[in-house]
Design a protein around this motif. Sequence first.
Motif, PDB file in Angstrom:
ATOM      1  N   ASP A 413       0.830  -1.196   0.000  1.00  0.00           N
ATOM      2  CA  ASP A 413       0.000   0.000   0.000  1.00  0.00           C
ATOM      3  C   ASP A 413       0.870   1.254   0.000  1.00  0.00           C
ATOM      4  O   ASP A 413       1.964   1.270   0.562  1.00  0.00           O
ATOM      5  N   THR A 414       0.365   2.305  -0.623  1.00  0.00           N
ATOM      6  CA  THR A 414       1.132   3.556  -0.696  1.00  0.00           C
ATOM      7  C   THR A 414       1.232   4.259   0.663  1.00  0.00           C
ATOM      8  O   THR A 414       2.133   5.068   0.864  1.00  0.00           O
ATOM      9  N   GLN A 415       0.312   3.928   1.575  1.00  0.00           N
ATOM     10  CA  GLN A 415       0.333   4.563   2.899  1.00  0.00           C
ATOM     11  C   GLN A 415       1.186   3.746   3.864  1.00  0.00           C
ATOM     12  O   GLN A 415       0.946   2.552   4.058  1.00  0.00           O
ATOM     13  N   ALA A 416       2.160   4.413   4.487  1.00  0.00           N
ATOM     14  CA  ALA A 416       3.034   3.734   5.447  1.00  0.00           C
ATOM     15  C   ALA A 416       2.253   3.208   6.645  1.00  0.00           C
ATOM     16  O   ALA A 416       2.557   2.130   7.165  1.00  0.00           O
ATOM     17  N   THR A 417       1.229   3.938   7.072  1.00  0.00           N
ATOM     18  CA  THR A 417       0.438   3.512   8.233  1.00  0.00           C
ATOM     19  C   THR A 417      -0.272   2.190   7.969  1.00  0.00           C
ATOM     20  O   THR A 417      -0.412   1.365   8.885  1.00  0.00           O
ATOM     21  N   LEU A 418      -0.707   1.988   6.722  1.00  0.00           N
ATOM     22  CA  LEU A 418      -1.366   0.719   6.389  1.00  0.00           C
ATOM     23  C   LEU A 418      -0.356  -0.409   6.242  1.00  0.00           C
ATOM     24  O   LEU A 418      -0.651  -1.562   6.602  1.00  0.00           O
ATOM     25  N   ARG A 419       0.825  -0.090   5.738  1.00  0.00           N
ATOM     26  CA  ARG A 419       1.864  -1.127   5.649  1.00  0.00           C
ATOM     27  C   ARG A 419       2.266  -1.590   7.042  1.00  0.00           C
ATOM     28  O   ARG A 419       2.447  -2.795   7.292  1.00  0.00           O
ATOM     29  N   VAL A 420       2.400  -0.654   7.967  1.00  0.00           N
ATOM     30  CA  VAL A 420       2.738  -0.988   9.362  1.00  0.00           C
ATOM     31  C   VAL A 420       1.643  -1.858   9.974  1.00  0.00           C
ATOM     32  O   VAL A 420       1.922  -2.884  10.610  1.00  0.00           O
ATOM     33  N   ALA A 421       0.382  -1.450   9.791  1.00  0.00           N
ATOM     34  CA  ALA A 421      -0.739  -2.220  10.351  1.00  0.00           C
ATOM     35  C   ALA A 421      -0.775  -3.627   9.773  1.00  0.00           C
ATOM     36  O   ALA A 421      -1.058  -4.605  10.494  1.00  0.00           O
ATOM     37  N   ALA A 422      -0.477  -3.758   8.479  1.00  0.00           N
ATOM     38  CA  ALA A 422      -0.488  -5.072   7.839  1.00  0.00           C
ATOM     39  C   ALA A 422       0.624  -5.962   8.380  1.00  0.00           C
ATOM     40  O   ALA A 422       0.409  -7.160   8.636  1.00  0.00           O
ATOM     41  N   ILE A 423       1.840  -5.411   8.559  1.00  0.00           N
ATOM     42  CA  ILE A 423       2.951  -6.202   9.110  1.00  0.00           C
ATOM     43  C   ILE A 423       2.609  -6.707  10.496  1.00  0.00           C
ATOM     44  O   ILE A 423       2.829  -7.882  10.829  1.00  0.00           O
ATOM     45  N   ARG A 424       2.071  -5.830  11.314  1.00  0.00           N
ATOM     46  CA  ARG A 424       1.700  -6.243  12.686  1.00  0.00           C
ATOM     47  C   ARG A 424       0.672  -7.363  12.666  1.00  0.00           C
ATOM     48  O   ARG A 424       0.777  -8.337  13.412  1.00  0.00           O
ATOM     49  N   PHE A 425      -0.343  -7.205  11.794  1.00  0.00           N
ATOM     50  CA  PHE A 425      -1.382  -8.228  11.744  1.00  0.00           C
ATOM     51  C   PHE A 425      -0.818  -9.548  11.234  1.00  0.00           C
ATOM     52  O   PHE A 425      -1.167 -10.623  11.749  1.00  0.00           O
ATOM     53  N   ILE A 426       0.037  -9.498  10.222  1.00  0.00           N
ATOM     54  CA  ILE A 426       0.619 -10.717   9.663  1.00  0.00           C
ATOM     55  C   ILE A 426       1.454 -11.446  10.706  1.00  0.00           C
ATOM     56  O   ILE A 426       1.389 -12.681  10.843  1.00  0.00           O
ATOM     57  N   GLY A 427       2.242 -10.693  11.472  1.00  0.00           N
ATOM     58  CA  GLY A 427       3.024 -11.309  12.537  1.00  0.00           C
ATOM     59  C   GLY A 427       2.143 -11.979  13.571  1.00  0.00           C
ATOM     60  O   GLY A 427       2.448 -13.082  14.055  1.00  0.00           O
ATOM     61  N   LEU A 428       1.034 -11.332  13.889  1.00  0.00           N
ATOM     62  CA  LEU A 428       0.093 -11.896  14.858  1.00  0.00           C
ATOM     63  C   LEU A 428      -0.638 -13.108  14.287  1.00  0.00           C
ATOM     64  O   LEU A 428      -0.818 -14.126  14.977  1.00  0.00           O
ATOM     65  N   ALA A 429      -1.018 -13.021  13.011  1.00  0.00           N
ATOM     66  CA  ALA A 429      -1.766 -14.112  12.382  1.00  0.00           C
ATOM     67  C   ALA A 429      -0.916 -15.372  12.259  1.00  0.00           C
ATOM     68  O   ALA A 429      -1.444 -16.495  12.315  1.00  0.00           O
ATOM     69  N   ALA A 430       0.402 -15.194  12.090  1.00  0.00           N
ATOM     70  CA  ALA A 430       1.285 -16.354  11.896  1.00  0.00           C
ATOM     71  C   ALA A 430       1.216 -17.317  13.071  1.00  0.00           C
ATOM     72  O   ALA A 430       1.282 -18.539  12.895  1.00  0.00           O
ATOM     73  N   ARG A 431       1.087 -16.790  14.273  1.00  0.00           N
ATOM     74  CA  ARG A 431       1.060 -17.680  15.445  1.00  0.00           C
ATOM     75  C   ARG A 431      -0.277 -18.398  15.609  1.00  0.00           C
ATOM     76  O   ARG A 431      -0.397 -19.332  16.399  1.00  0.00           O
ATOM     77  N   HIS A 432      -1.308 -17.962  14.848  1.00  0.00           N
ATOM     78  CA  HIS A 432      -2.625 -18.612  14.913  1.00  0.00           C
ATOM     79  C   HIS A 432      -2.860 -19.567  13.745  1.00  0.00           C
ATOM     80  O   HIS A 432      -3.909 -20.212  13.677  1.00  0.00           O
ATOM     81  N   LEU A 433      -1.877 -19.679  12.848  1.00  0.00           N
ATOM     82  CA  LEU A 433      -2.036 -20.559  11.698  1.00  0.00           C
ATOM     83  C   LEU A 433      -2.095 -22.023  12.119  1.00  0.00           C
ATOM     84  O   LEU A 433      -1.314 -22.471  12.959  1.00  0.00           O
ATOM     85  N   ARG A 434      -2.992 -22.771  11.517  1.00  0.00           N
ATOM     86  CA  ARG A 434      -3.022 -24.211  11.755  1.00  0.00           C
ATOM     87  C   ARG A 434      -1.850 -24.876  11.054  1.00  0.00           C
ATOM     88  O   ARG A 434      -1.242 -25.807  11.557  1.00  0.00           O
ATOM     89  N   ASP A 435      -1.557 -24.352   9.857  1.00  0.00           N
ATOM     90  CA  ASP A 435      -0.424 -24.861   9.082  1.00  0.00           C
ATOM     91  C   ASP A 435       0.800 -23.994   9.382  1.00  0.00           C
ATOM     92  O   ASP A 435       0.964 -22.915   8.823  1.00  0.00           O
ATOM     93  N   GLN A 436       1.649 -24.454  10.283  1.00  0.00           N
ATOM     94  CA  GLN A 436       2.842 -23.700  10.636  1.00  0.00           C
ATOM     95  C   GLN A 436       4.093 -24.386  10.083  1.00  0.00           C
ATOM     96  O   GLN A 436       5.158 -24.371  10.690  1.00  0.00           O
ATOM     97  N   SER A 437       3.944 -24.945   8.886  1.00  0.00           N
ATOM     98  CA  SER A 437       5.072 -25.607   8.238  1.00  0.00           C
ATOM     99  C   SER A 437       6.102 -24.562   7.817  1.00  0.00           C
ATOM    100  O   SER A 437       5.788 -23.373   7.663  1.00  0.00           O
ATOM    101  N   SER A 438       7.329 -25.030   7.613  1.00  0.00           N
ATOM    102  CA  SER A 438       8.400 -24.119   7.191  1.00  0.00           C
ATOM    103  C   SER A 438       8.043 -23.471   5.856  1.00  0.00           C
ATOM    104  O   SER A 438       8.331 -22.288   5.622  1.00  0.00           O
ATOM    105  N   GLU A 439       7.418 -24.245   4.980  1.00  0.00           N
ATOM    106  CA  GLU A 439       7.049 -23.707   3.675  1.00  0.00           C
ATOM    107  C   GLU A 439       6.090 -22.522   3.807  1.00  0.00           C
ATOM    108  O   GLU A 439       6.240 -21.497   3.134  1.00  0.00           O
ATOM    109  N   LYS A 440       5.097 -22.674   4.684  1.00  0.00           N
ATOM    110  CA  LYS A 440       4.115 -21.608   4.887  1.00  0.00           C
ATOM    111  C   LYS A 440       4.771 -20.371   5.484  1.00  0.00           C
ATOM    112  O   LYS A 440       4.509 -19.236   5.052  1.00  0.00           O
ATOM    113  N   LEU A 441       5.630 -20.571   6.472  1.00  0.00           N
ATOM    114  CA  LEU A 441       6.296 -19.438   7.111  1.00  0.00           C
ATOM    115  C   LEU A 441       7.247 -18.738   6.150  1.00  0.00           C
ATOM    116  O   LEU A 441       7.393 -17.514   6.183  1.00  0.00           O
ATOM    117  N   TRP A 442       7.904 -19.527   5.275  1.00  0.00           N
ATOM    118  CA  TRP A 442       8.786 -18.920   4.281  1.00  0.00           C
ATOM    119  C   TRP A 442       7.998 -18.073   3.285  1.00  0.00           C
ATOM    120  O   TRP A 442       8.477 -17.029   2.821  1.00  0.00           O
TER     121      TRP A 442
END
Length: 489
Positions: A413-442
């Motif tokens: 996204d062109t807005q830095a605030t949205l990029r920051v919000a997306a990174i935070r959410f992605i980091g949080l979502a990763a720990r809730h993934l059912r599929d936590q395989s190395s391939e998925k994390l990569w």
Amino acid sequence: MLCPTDSSVFPFHVGETLPEENPEHPELQLGWDSESTWLLSSLDSSDMTTVFGEYLQPSQMTDVLLVGIEALTADDIYDRQLGSNILDMAMRDPASWLTDVPKIVRYLHKNMEHICTEPARQSLDSLLLLLTKRCPREVVRSLLKISPTCDSAALAVWEVMTSAPWALWSVLTELLSVLQDQRLRKVFSCATEDACIYPLALLLCTDIETEEFAALYKAQRFLRHPSLVMLSLVLRGLITLSKTPETARKIPVLLPDIMETLQDANTDVKMKALVLLRNMMGHMKREEASVIALQLAEKLLPLFDDVSSQVRELSISFFKDVMKTVVGRNMKKMKKKVQRVLLPLFLHMNDQIESVAKASGNTLLACACFLRWRKLSYLAETHQTHLIGECLLLHNRSRVEDYLCQSLPYLKDTQATLRVAAIRFIGLAARHLRDQSSEKLWDICNALLPLAKDKELLVRTLAADTIFVLTRDMRTSGWSLRSLCCWPL
């Protein structure tokens, strides 16, 4: 008594005419000195009528009016006030002042895009509407001659002329007469498209039934492939018509093609389509609107991420209204569509444009109430934005993968605030993934890697730290991503 033959008051004498534009000899251009400007701007329109009305010939009145139109573009407030006073004077006695319609229209077209203040623009619009009311044929044909391909200034003039139902009717009537005249039709072929104008004019006819109009439209589909200029003009006309219940109820037959215009790259077209749809929905019975709401919900979601903040705000606010029209068996279908907008709304609560962020919060709250999701309603109502991401993830773990996929495009996204919000959410979502395989994390890490070169330090830092934690936890069993979502800006 002030007299227009006094050069201290008026910059040219009775008997003279307004000099033609001559870029090679700027010294011949009409100019106002500060004394004459101040004296004239201090007079109201009735005083000016007394001072000038009995002295000027019709051609000279036209010249004075053109001076007034051009004065509306001035930087100086006294010059603009002078211009408004001259236009008011002309509108008080239109029979005397509005005689040379082609010349006046030419000056209106020339100056339309150079008027920057609201009062000056209102004066110009009032003059144009009065001119249209008195001489619709001359105004329409003059404008077609001036700009047969309809440039941006001409489009602005057309939009004023179609902003009121009575004016729209006059303009369409004249355009239809042009189309019916084979000679004129050839002259103005670039500026008129009968496939658009005929059905638009029929919408104004009170004696045509909705079914009759629907049959006509389905045969011609006049919004399917018009030029951008004609599309913008037709949408402007439809907006005017959609303000009254009688004509608004005939418009739904146009819905498929109106919704297609929402995908147009032109911001002006998208905004007009949204306003038209909002007006139309407001005049429909709830049962009718309920069916349309399902189609609209699908089309509105992509507009949440539009480059135009106006489109983002209007589409997000409109979604809330659309959602509320759903009744009966359509409720279940709408719930699925509402669930799809939760994450975009959450991310846009971080929009740099305050009005968009506010609209996103309000619509997210309305969505939570629609879904009867109490915790989300509470967090949205109390503006606890930092907790909303985890609330979404915990509420329905089967949607974590979908949320993650939805969030990835926001990394660009062109807005830095949205990029920051997306990174935070992605980091949080990763720990809730059912599929936590190395391939998925990569895969997640690869999406974050380009942000190492982001121009914003916070984006670069947050992306690097998220990648570090993800790659570390590919080798260990512990997770420590929870804290990432709560980092301060």
